[in-house]
Design an enzyme around this catalytic site. Structure first.
Site, PDB file in Angstrom:
ATOM      1  CD  GLU A  59      38.334  58.920 -35.983  1.00 24.69           C
ATOM      2  OE1 GLU A  59      37.670  57.948 -35.565  1.00 24.69           O
ATOM      3  OE2 GLU A  59      37.826  60.021 -36.234  1.00 24.69           O
ATOM      4  CB  ALA A 114      17.137  48.743 -51.089  1.00 24.06           C
ATOM      5  CD  GLN A 115      20.606  55.202 -53.708  1.00 17.83           C
ATOM      6  OE1 GLN A 115      20.165  56.113 -53.001  1.00 17.83           O
ATOM      7  NE2 GLN A 115      21.384  55.418 -54.767  1.00 17.83           N
ATOM      8  N   GLY A 125      20.808  54.167 -29.473  1.00 14.41           N
ATOM      9  CA  GLY A 125      21.932  54.763 -30.197  1.00 14.41           C
ATOM     10  C   GLY A 125      21.527  56.117 -30.760  1.00 14.41           C
ATOM     11  CG  PHE A 126      24.333  58.661 -32.796  1.00 14.01           C
ATOM     12  CD1 PHE A 126      24.498  59.911 -32.218  1.00 14.01           C
ATOM     13  CD2 PHE A 126      25.404  57.773 -32.811  1.00 14.01           C
ATOM     14  CE1 PHE A 126      25.714  60.279 -31.677  1.00 14.01           C
ATOM     15  CE2 PHE A 126      26.623  58.138 -32.267  1.00 14.01           C
ATOM     16  CZ  PHE A 126      26.780  59.392 -31.698  1.00 14.01           C
ATOM     17  N   GLY A 127      20.171  56.927 -33.653  1.00 18.03           N
ATOM     18  CA  GLY A 127      18.864  56.945 -34.305  1.00 18.03           C
ATOM     19  C   GLY A 127      17.726  56.861 -33.303  1.00 18.03           C
TER      20      GLY A 127
END
Lengths: 432, 432
Positions: B170, B319-320, B6-8
């Site tokens: 969308e 953790a955020q 994926g993107f990461g």
């Protein structure tokens, strides 16, 4: 009423739009498929949306044209009705009455009486089957990359195309380009260039519809691409593990292969045989019904049958088979529309005559053969003509631009954008 | 070794190519999917090949990068191995050893503990599911055209989108354009403009990630398009026949609809929970694992986890959760690669910090909302920014040109090229 939104049916409806009567176009798909390019979907050169065009869009502005998504179950020629069956689980529409009927049911691949072969072979006839072939071919390379057993790997990387007609030739050429060129640097464990691509033809030459000189040229170009054409090699056996071909000496040879693409004989839509039954018109062994010189069925001047499901009777009364090409279907669709319009004005139209505009087939990037009324071309010139003609007949200005863009990039970068394995077709899984 | 294209994951591998070590990228698909545009495939605006790009092509020239088509079955963090399972019937590869591991498993839709809803709702997460939604929506109109019963017809023409996030907004906007605009003249028995498009949101506003002012703007644009947004309406029931929503007064309302598209909560890939189990790292109820300030797992500096399957520990140790957006995943992928390269030179890298480049969402043709570091834009300007940003990040120059072409034509002609019903998805059949 028109049955079938292929080249013939579409052309007929186009010529009947804005006519002083209703036209109902029935098709089991919601789009017109540009079949001459479907094989490029199968090799990731093009995306489905680029070779198919929604039927409703084509006639959205024509109030007298109605598109129905359904399949024909039977005809009632005396009652002037067509019985429909539902497709894709849609509601079943009632029978549709008609004054005039044009049946353009097209054809499908024939397995020479071995219908059990169908399940083991892939086709590039419908959009879905083309996507299946694509996933199948790409999955075969992926499987080979992961495969440890050398024998199985070899079978994974053996691609057999059955049938030396234009589709078979184009398909084999595309797979070769895919393997030698597009995928060349894609893998680490395998070298895609070592893949075997076999083109199996039962007769003694490829592209029977072309003059022998061009068949030879096509052979040479295919060999240059890395395709191994096998002539005089009728298929005698076919299963998931590979094909068995007969050789001249009455012997037979087994070729292990996981990918087998069928592009051999065609048989007419069953609708043709049904029309034959109902009208007594003769039906040949390819399932094509014989129509009169005006493309109508004997005793039924209000029923036309066109395209590659018919043979047309000549002045001598003998039914002749025309090549199963888009131009033939289109000319017949146009002719049927012309006759219908002429009847409104009590005019006569002279018998249908097919104007042969010539024959085109691509072998690979920048290589094609063309036989245009005696003029025989090959190589780049023929390919450019092929590109122009196909872009010209492709429905939708947008599609033309997009397909041109893809071809341009493929020509320059040798890449194929749409190389996606989408597991939506049963046979796609067979890739492994 | 990198898990997930994926993107990461893709960004991480890009930053590690030509590094002095081998990189293995494992994904269960052979392509990178540009998810921000997948919803346009679902409405026929784009073709699959235009939003997906073959992973192998991206790294064909990078000898140290190896792409493997497989799924992760488990991790052996002490043995430094990843166990793989085969996909699409391909051969099963043996366990892959690693020195450093980056896990970017992504997320999937959550059904709030009602997994039985999944089978009745369609999604636009994967390419296949998007194609399913497309066939489903178009088949619904086709069914309505053929439907005689007015009630059933109304259900056919009711489209429910669950979830008021960017995808939901969308999606609803696109369906509205499809019905009011693209399909406007396509049918004879029905008027597509009478179709109901409902956008169901549980909270009190759409686009929670945006400032309230932009949420209001989005609401207005949606209404103008013909979408009916229903706020404070949590889904309490869902089946093939429609949805049931709860209303403020504790009452509930039943909405008969054949098309229900789910774009609500997300839950992290199960790989996150598994990593939590193995390392003792905390896992929140959305299934996201808490990683350290350098995106590694506690006690395992050689194991990174990135993307929307993680929450990142801050200096305060808390953790955020970061928004599940492509930029977040890409920045984290880049960061992980940077840390790995720095380690080769015994350098330190300071903790990961997300640089918020802003937030974009389209509502319809020529209309979007943008929140770019405080600057709030809406309407055409925001839409142009949206177009430019998405074309910029789309992988493949060819795809950029083709997608631009499609958008240009859609903008000018209001048409959608790829409106094909291809019955390849189970739920696609449900359209009828």
């Amino acid at each position: 009423m028109v049955v079938g939104g292929g080249f013939g049916g579409l052309e007929a409806v186009k010529r009947l739009k804005r006519a002083p009567f209703e036209v109902t176009l029935v098709d089991c798909r919601n789009f017109h498929l540009f079949q001459p390019l479907t094989y490029q979907v199968a090799t990731g050169g093009l995306s489905p949306g680029e070779v198919a065009f929604p039927l409703r869009t084509i006639f959205k502005r024509d109030g007298n044209v109605r598109v129905m998504l359904a399949a024909v179950s039977d005809f009632d020629l005396d009652g002037h009705e067509v019985q429909l069956r539902s497709v894709d689980g849609l509601p079943t529409p009632g029978p549709i009455p008609y004054d005039t009927l044009i049946v353009a049911g097209g054809s499908e691949y024939a397995y020479f009486g071995h219908d059990e072969w169908r399940q083991h072979a892939a086709e590039v006839k419908s959009l879905e089957s083309a996507l299946g072939v694509r996933s199948h071919i790409l999955a075969a390379f992926e499987a080979a990359e992961l495969e440890s057993d050398p024998q199985r790997r070899e079978a994974q990387m053996t691609f057999v195309v059955v049938g030396g007609g234009p589709t078979g030739v184009e398909m084999a050429g595309q797979i070769a380009e895919l393997a030698r060129d597009t995928l060349r640097h894609d893998f680490r464990a395998i070298d895609p260039r070592t893949g075997r691509i076999l083109l199996i033809e039962a007769t003694d030459r490829l592209l029977q519809a072309f003059p022998p000189s061009l068949s030879k040229k096509a052979m040479r170009s295919l060999r240059r691409l890395g395709v191994t054409p096998l002539l005089n090699s009728p298929v005698v056996g076919l299963d998931d593990g590979g094909v068995t071909i007969g050789t001249n000496e009455g012997k037979s040879e087994r070729i292990p292969a996981r990918t087998i693409i069928w592009a051999a004989g065609v048989t007419a839509s069953p609708l043709a045989a049904r029309l034959g039954e109902l009208t007594g018109a003769e039906v040949d062994k390819a399932g094509r019904v014989a129509v009169e010189m005006d493309l109508t069925l004997p005793g039924h001047p209000e029923v036309f049958a066109i395209g590659d499901m018919v043979r047309v009777r000549g002045a001598d009364g003998v039914a002749q088979a025309l090549p199963g090409l888009a131009p033939v279907a289109m000319q017949q669709g146009r002719y049927a529309a012309k006759v219908i319009r002429a009847r409104l004005r009590d005019r006569d139209v002279k018998p249908f005559r097919y104007r042969d505009k010539g024959n085109l087939a691509t072998v690979g990037r920048g290589s094609a053969v063309a036989d245009i009324s005696g003029l025989r071309l090959s190589g780049l010139i023929a390919w450019v003509i092929w590109v122009v003609v196909h872009l010209w007949y492709l429905v939708g200005f947008q599609n033309r631009i997009i397909v041109f863009t893809r071809w341009f990039f493929n020509f320059v970068t040798h890449g194929r954008g749409a190389r996606l394995i989408t597991m939506q077709e049963p046979e796609a899984g067979r890739g492994a």
